[in-house]
Design a protein around this motif. Sequence first.
Motif, short mmCIF file in Angstrom:
data_model
loop_
_atom_site.label_atom_id
_atom_site.label_comp_id
_atom_site.label_asym_id
_atom_site.label_seq_id
_atom_site.Cartn_x
_atom_site.Cartn_y
_atom_site.Cartn_z
N GLN A 1 1.03 -1.42 -0.02
CA GLN A 1 -0.43 0.03 0.21
C GLN A 1 0.66 1.48 -0.18
O GLN A 1 2.14 1.25 0.95
CB GLN A 1 -0.85 0.27 1.31
N VAL A 2 0.79 2.71 -0.58
CA VAL A 2 1.24 3.05 -1.05
C VAL A 2 0.41 5.10 -0.92
O VAL A 2 -0.87 4.91 -1.21
CB VAL A 2 1.53 3.72 -2.29
N SER B 1 4.59 7.33 1.00
CA SER B 1 5.36 6.17 1.69
C SER B 1 4.56 4.68 1.70
O SER B 1 3.93 5.05 0.67
CB SER B 1 4.93 6.21 3.49
N GLY B 2 5.65 3.80 1.77
CA GLY B 2 5.14 2.67 1.09
C GLY B 2 6.26 2.37 0.31
O GLY B 2 7.50 3.20 -0.48
N ASN C 1 15.05 10.88 -4.60
CA ASN C 1 15.32 9.89 -3.81
C ASN C 1 14.94 9.28 -2.32
O ASN C 1 14.34 8.61 -1.99
CB ASN C 1 16.27 8.83 -5.26
N ALA C 2 16.30 9.85 -2.38
CA ALA C 2 16.22 10.05 -0.78
C ALA C 2 15.04 9.63 -0.20
O ALA C 2 15.11 9.22 1.29
CB ALA C 2 17.70 10.28 0.09
N LYS C 3 14.30 11.25 -0.19
CA LYS C 3 13.07 11.15 0.51
C LYS C 3 11.55 10.60 -0.05
O LYS C 3 10.47 10.90 0.85
CB LYS C 3 13.20 12.56 1.19
N ASN C 4 11.71 10.30 -1.62
CA ASN C 4 11.01 9.53 -1.85
C ASN C 4 9.98 10.09 -2.17
O ASN C 4 8.85 10.24 -1.50
CB ASN C 4 10.60 8.27 -0.84
N THR C 5 10.51 11.89 -2.44
CA THR C 5 9.24 12.47 -2.52
C THR C 5 9.47 13.23 -3.88
O THR C 5 10.73 13.99 -4.00
CB THR C 5 10.03 14.12 -1.51
N VAL C 6 8.36 14.01 -4.39
CA VAL C 6 7.65 14.65 -5.79
C VAL C 6 7.82 15.47 -5.25
O VAL C 6 6.55 16.03 -4.50
CB VAL C 6 7.48 13.62 -6.61
N ALA D 1 -0.64 12.29 -7.76
CA ALA D 1 -1.15 10.41 -7.72
C ALA D 1 -0.12 9.49 -8.03
O ALA D 1 0.62 10.02 -8.84
CB ALA D 1 -2.33 10.45 -8.53
N ALA D 2 -0.12 8.53 -7.02
CA ALA D 2 0.83 7.25 -7.51
C ALA D 2 0.13 6.28 -8.20
O ALA D 2 -1.02 5.93 -8.23
CB ALA D 2 1.93 7.53 -6.83
N GLY D 3 1.18 5.52 -9.20
CA GLY D 3 0.70 4.32 -9.78
C GLY D 3 2.19 3.79 -10.73
O GLY D 3 2.97 4.20 -10.46
N ARG D 4 1.22 2.24 -11.13
CA ARG D 4 2.39 1.39 -11.37
C ARG D 4 2.13 1.61 -13.15
O ARG D 4 0.60 1.08 -12.82
CB ARG D 4 2.95 -0.32 -10.63
N TYR D 5 3.40 1.06 -13.21
CA TYR D 5 2.92 0.43 -14.73
C TYR D 5 2.09 1.14 -15.83
O TYR D 5 0.90 0.76 -16.08
CB TYR D 5 2.59 -0.87 -15.10
#
Length: 124
Positions: free
Chosen positions: A1-2, A25-26, A74-79, A97-101
């Motif tokens: 879960q993200v 997060s995640g 990348n280190a903070k996983n922040t955009v 928003a986040a999504g895969r593929y």
Amino acid sequence: QVQVVESGGGLVQAGGSLRLSCAASGRTDSSYTMGWFRQAPGKEREFVGAIRYAGGITYYADSVKGRFTISRDNAKNTVYLQMNSLKPEDTAVYYCAAGRYIATISREYEYNYWGQGTQVTVSS
């Protein structure tokens, strides 16, 4: 879960700048894409831009190209969404928003995880 959480909105005068953050997060790996969308009062939500974690490739809507920049820590996983030369028409609630593929980065339904949104108001 993200989970994704936006921050950094506010009130700014036309021509000014703001930087929005989207902390994820995640587990997010190279299959993820982070998108930014916005919704102005009385309008449909629209695509603003996105960054693919694989290769850091960025995309922008024509309306913001040259004014907005997406980057990732990348280190903070922040955009981040750096918004310069803001115009009153940029006033909206901004969502990440986040999504895969993701095949088509402007399609909302391809993103599985959404933040709560942050208000950006640009005064003339």
